[in-house]
Every structure is written in C-alpha cells, then in structure tokens.
Design an enzyme around this catalytic site. Sequence first.
Site, PDB file in Angstrom:
ATOM      1  N   GLN A  13       0.824  -1.214   0.000  1.00 20.72           N
ATOM      2  CA  GLN A  13       0.000   0.000   0.000  1.00 20.72           C
ATOM      3  C   GLN A  13       0.857   1.262   0.000  1.00 20.72           C
ATOM      4  OE1 GLN A  13      -2.452   0.630   3.491  1.00 20.72           O
ATOM      5  NE2 GLN A  13      -3.766   2.101   2.455  1.00 20.72           N
ATOM      6  N   ARG A  37       6.807 -10.422  -4.197  1.00 19.33           N
ATOM      7  CA  ARG A  37       5.847 -10.623  -5.276  1.00 19.33           C
ATOM      8  C   ARG A  37       6.446  -9.985  -6.523  1.00 19.33           C
ATOM      9  NH1 ARG A  37       0.649  -7.733  -3.944  1.00 19.33           N
ATOM     10  NH2 ARG A  37       1.795  -6.401  -2.497  1.00 19.33           N
ATOM     11  N   TYR A 142       2.202  -7.864  16.195  1.00 20.62           N
ATOM     12  CA  TYR A 142       2.553  -6.701  15.367  1.00 20.62           C
ATOM     13  C   TYR A 142       3.175  -5.603  16.239  1.00 20.62           C
ATOM     14  CZ  TYR A 142       1.805  -2.858  12.011  1.00 20.62           C
ATOM     15  OH  TYR A 142       1.968  -1.795  11.151  1.00 20.62           O
TER      16      TYR A 142
HETATM   17  P1  NAD Z   1       1.546  -3.979   2.742  1.00 22.41           P
HETATM   18  O1  NAD Z   1       1.099  -5.219   3.442  1.00 22.41           O
HETATM   19  O2  NAD Z   1       0.587  -3.307   1.832  1.00 22.41           O
HETATM   20  O3  NAD Z   1       2.870  -4.272   1.912  1.00 22.41           O
HETATM   21  C1  NAD Z   1       3.924  -5.035   2.452  1.00 22.41           C
HETATM   22  C2  NAD Z   1       4.715  -5.611   1.301  1.00 22.41           C
HETATM   23  O4  NAD Z   1       5.768  -6.402   1.850  1.00 22.41           O
HETATM   24  C3  NAD Z   1       3.893  -6.534   0.392  1.00 22.41           C
HETATM   25  O5  NAD Z   1       3.985  -6.100  -0.942  1.00 22.41           O
HETATM   26  C4  NAD Z   1       4.524  -7.906   0.572  1.00 22.41           C
HETATM   27  O6  NAD Z   1       4.547  -8.687  -0.595  1.00 22.41           O
HETATM   28  C5  NAD Z   1       5.934  -7.524   1.026  1.00 22.41           C
HETATM   29  N1  NAD Z   1       6.612  -8.578   1.794  1.00 22.41           N
HETATM   30  C6  NAD Z   1       6.084  -9.438   2.690  1.00 22.41           C
HETATM   31  N2  NAD Z   1       7.040 -10.256   3.171  1.00 22.41           N
HETATM   32  C7  NAD Z   1       8.197  -9.890   2.564  1.00 22.41           C
HETATM   33  C8  NAD Z   1       9.539 -10.368   2.640  1.00 22.41           C
HETATM   34  N3  NAD Z   1       9.879 -11.398   3.410  1.00 22.41           N
HETATM   35  N4  NAD Z   1      10.481  -9.731   1.904  1.00 22.41           N
HETATM   36  C9  NAD Z   1      10.151  -8.701   1.103  1.00 22.41           C
HETATM   37  N5  NAD Z   1       8.898  -8.231   0.961  1.00 22.41           N
HETATM   38  C10 NAD Z   1       7.934  -8.828   1.701  1.00 22.41           C
HETATM   39  O7  NAD Z   1       2.070  -2.974   3.856  1.00 22.41           O
HETATM   40  P2  NAD Z   1       2.059  -1.382   3.844  1.00 22.41           P
HETATM   41  O8  NAD Z   1       0.722  -0.940   4.298  1.00 22.41           O
HETATM   42  O9  NAD Z   1       2.607  -0.875   2.584  1.00 22.41           O
HETATM   43  O10 NAD Z   1       3.039  -1.094   5.077  1.00 22.41           O
HETATM   44  C11 NAD Z   1       4.420  -0.914   4.896  1.00 22.41           C
HETATM   45  C12 NAD Z   1       5.052  -0.661   6.243  1.00 22.41           C
HETATM   46  O11 NAD Z   1       4.398   0.436   6.886  1.00 22.41           O
HETATM   47  C13 NAD Z   1       4.911  -1.842   7.222  1.00 22.41           C
HETATM   48  O12 NAD Z   1       6.066  -1.901   8.033  1.00 22.41           O
HETATM   49  C14 NAD Z   1       3.729  -1.460   8.089  1.00 22.41           C
HETATM   50  O13 NAD Z   1       3.793  -2.042   9.363  1.00 22.41           O
HETATM   51  C15 NAD Z   1       3.910   0.044   8.166  1.00 22.41           C
HETATM   52  N6  NAD Z   1       2.669   0.712   8.491  1.00 22.41           N
HETATM   53  C16 NAD Z   1       1.613   0.684   7.621  1.00 22.41           C
HETATM   54  C17 NAD Z   1       0.416   1.304   7.972  1.00 22.41           C
HETATM   55  C18 NAD Z   1      -0.779   1.279   7.054  1.00 22.41           C
HETATM   56  O14 NAD Z   1      -1.876   1.697   7.484  1.00 22.41           O
HETATM   57  N7  NAD Z   1      -0.636   0.829   5.804  1.00 22.41           N
HETATM   58  C19 NAD Z   1       0.307   1.964   9.213  1.00 22.41           C
HETATM   59  C20 NAD Z   1       1.399   1.948  10.083  1.00 22.41           C
HETATM   60  C21 NAD Z   1       2.585   1.338   9.702  1.00 22.41           C
HETATM   61  N1  SER Z   2      -2.841   0.195   9.533  1.00 24.10           N
HETATM   62  C1  SER Z   2      -1.992  -0.624  10.321  1.00 24.10           C
HETATM   63  C2  SER Z   2      -2.715  -1.849  10.772  1.00 24.10           C
HETATM   64  O1  SER Z   2      -3.922  -1.767  10.947  1.00 24.10           O
HETATM   65  C3  SER Z   2      -1.507   0.145  11.516  1.00 24.10           C
HETATM   66  O2  SER Z   2      -0.172  -0.108  11.702  1.00 24.10           O
HETATM   67  O3  SER Z   2      -2.096  -2.856  10.963  1.00 24.10           O
END
Ligand code: NAD
Ligand code: SER
Length: 322
Positions: A13, A37, A142
């Site tokens: 995302q 992926r 998490y």
């Molecule tokens: P996401 O789940 O959309 O994307 C994560 C990506 O990591 C995926 O494309 C997946 O294929 C890849 N992945 C999984 N395992 C892997 C591995 N072993 N090696 C390489 N790639 C791998 O996550 P996101 O929402 O883009 O979040 C990214 C970061 O931001 C994460 O650390 C998440 O905890 C943090 N975060 C996200 C949010 C949110 O609301 N989206 C909020 C707080 C923190």
């Molecule tokens: N949007 C994220 C989750 O719900 C917050 O880190 O996991």
Amino acid sequence: MNKKILVTGALGQIGSELVLTLRRKWGEQQVIASDIRMPPGAGSFADGFAYVDCTNLNQLRDVVRKHDIGAIYHLAALLSAVAEEKPHVAWQVNMDGLYQVLEVAREYGCAVFFPSSIGVFGPGTPRRNTPQDTLLRPTTMYGVTKVAGELLCDYYWSRFGVDTRGVRFPGLISHGAPPGGGTTDYAVEMFHSAVQHRRYRCFLRGDSRLDMMYMPDAIKAVVTLMATPVEKLVHRNAFNVTALNFTPEELAAEIRRHIPDFEVEYRVDPVRQAIADTWPESMDDRVARAEWGWQPDYDLATLTQDMLDHLSNHSTDRTTPI
Ligand code: NAD
Ligand code: SER
C-alpha cells in the site's frame, strides 16, 4: 544524489506510491523497487525492480552492492491482523527482516527508513492525546515487533552510527494498492464498497475511534523526515505523526454527503476489534511538528472528496458485494 535508493515491500500500500514519488524526486534510475511478489505487467515497476526477500541477507547484500544503494526504505512487513493470524511468520518477517536490513546498512553505510505504527501502544497507554514518550506495552505480535524494531533502529544509530529514521503511522487511507491486512483497513474498504455497491459490512464497532492519515500526507512525512538535517532529530525512529481521527459511523456519514443511499452494517470481528480497542484515538504529534516541521494537508472532508473522485473515475470491481 549519486547513490541509489532501495525500497523493500515496494508493491504494498505505501511502497507502490512511495516509489513513484521517490522516482519523480530523484530520477527513474535512482530507485530500485523490491518485493517477494512480482510486479504486474510491464508497468513502470518492471524496470528497476529486484526480487528481494528481506529475511535473506545475501539477497539484500547483492542488491545493495549491485546498485550502489545509499538508503533503504524498509517497508516489507506483516500488518496487524495478518500478524495475529501468523505470529511466527510475523516475527520472522518483521524482526529478522529488519535485522538483516540494518546489518546490510551497517556494512554498506546506508541510511534506513523504518515505518513504525500506532500498534506500539497498548491497553495501558493513554488513548487520547497519546504522548510521544509514553508506556509501550502492546498486546499484539505486530506491536511487539514494532516496539522492538524502534529499539533496534535506536541501537544501530547509537552503537554503529547507522542513520535510522522512522515514524509511527496511524491507519493509512489510499485509492491505489489495497491495504495488506491491518485493523484500519475498514476505512479503505468502506470507500470501495460505497462506490461499487452502496453497502458495506464493517468489522469494527461503529464508535471505534482511531487515528488516520491520507496517503499523500504519509508520503510527505517520509520524504520530509528523510530530508531533515540529522542534527535536528532527537526522536529519530519513533515520531508520532497523525492527521485526523474518526469512527466508522463518522466516516460513513461523511461518505453519505456524496452518496446519500450508502448503507453500513456492523458485524464485529472480535480479533480486530480487540486490537483497535488498544490503539490511540488521537496521538499527540507535536514533537514531529517541532523537530522536522510535520504538517498534514488533508482533513476528513478533503480526504473523502479526493478518495471518491479517484475511485469513481477508476471503478474496478475488486470487492465482493456484501
Ligand atoms: P503492505 O502489506 O501493503 O505491503 C507489504 C509488502 O511487503 C507486500 O507487498 C509484501 O509482498 C511484502 N513482503 C512481505 N514479506 C516480505 C519479505 N519477506 N520480503 C520482502 N517483501 C515482503 O504494507 P504497507 O501498508 O505498505 O506497510 C508498509 C510498512 O508500513 C509496514 O512496516 C507497516 O507495518 C507500516 N505501516 C503501515 C500502515 C498502514 O496503514 N498501511 C500503518 C502503520 C505502519
Ligand atoms: N494500519 C496498520 C494496521 O492496521 C496500523 O499499523 O495494521
């Protein structure tokens, strides 16, 4: 900038939008997107893409050496709901992955961006105006990996001088790549369902208030923090950042200003509700504002208008009617 940027988890995302912004800022050839992926089709990601499993030290070393990487934006992780389903895998990806990234950064002199989360907080943390420096005792895998990740990044800075930086993101809302299995995903799903089916079944209670942010603000936070002179940063790996907060009922009401016949049914998922009940309703992000000028642009009205404009123009049937 001569050295290149590596983004792990780049098809997720955040990554799918961050890569485009970094390429616009630094040049197409300067940003290597990586994931476990493969990118769909021959789009812009097909160029400058590398398969990298972040838990594999050799794969990380190879890509950093081959492309002369100077900064790693480490986004690969399992999000909160998926991590509760698969806690062992979550530990491996979120902790081993970060450790390998930090090790490679130490060996090759790279800076590291690590996104932490509202997931670091727990039931004992004040939920309103959650302070920057406060109790961090999460009850989810998490959250455990995010607290440990913040500490590990602090350690690599103080012990080895690796320039690590990070923010605690709230729930992120976007119209691009779908969210990866978090507790705040309901907000994104609600927009898609409103546009496509005029109905949504929500897995959180209607009064569950959580911190949220629109993706353009999240990308702005990453880019601004990484461009800040190092001497300005005190809380380098764990800045509270937020933009707005709302409940599912309030979001549905805002969407109804544009789609009056939109209906929401509440069928609570006890696992995700339990997670949401331990997360902040509103974070205090004054430290980020003071140390590096954090300032969001979107409120609920402008976010909703922009999401609906984008989804109405690119309506695809990717949610099932409910
Ligand atoms: P996401 O789940 O959309 O994307 C994560 C990506 O990591 C995926 O494309 C997946 O294929 C890849 N992945 C999984 N395992 C892997 C591995 N072993 N090696 C390489 N790639 C791998 O996550 P996101 O929402 O883009 O979040 C990214 C970061 O931001 C994460 O650390 C998440 O905890 C943090 N975060 C996200 C949010 C949110 O609301 N989206 C909020 C707080 C923190
Ligand atoms: N949007 C994220 C989750 O719900 C917050 O880190 O996991």
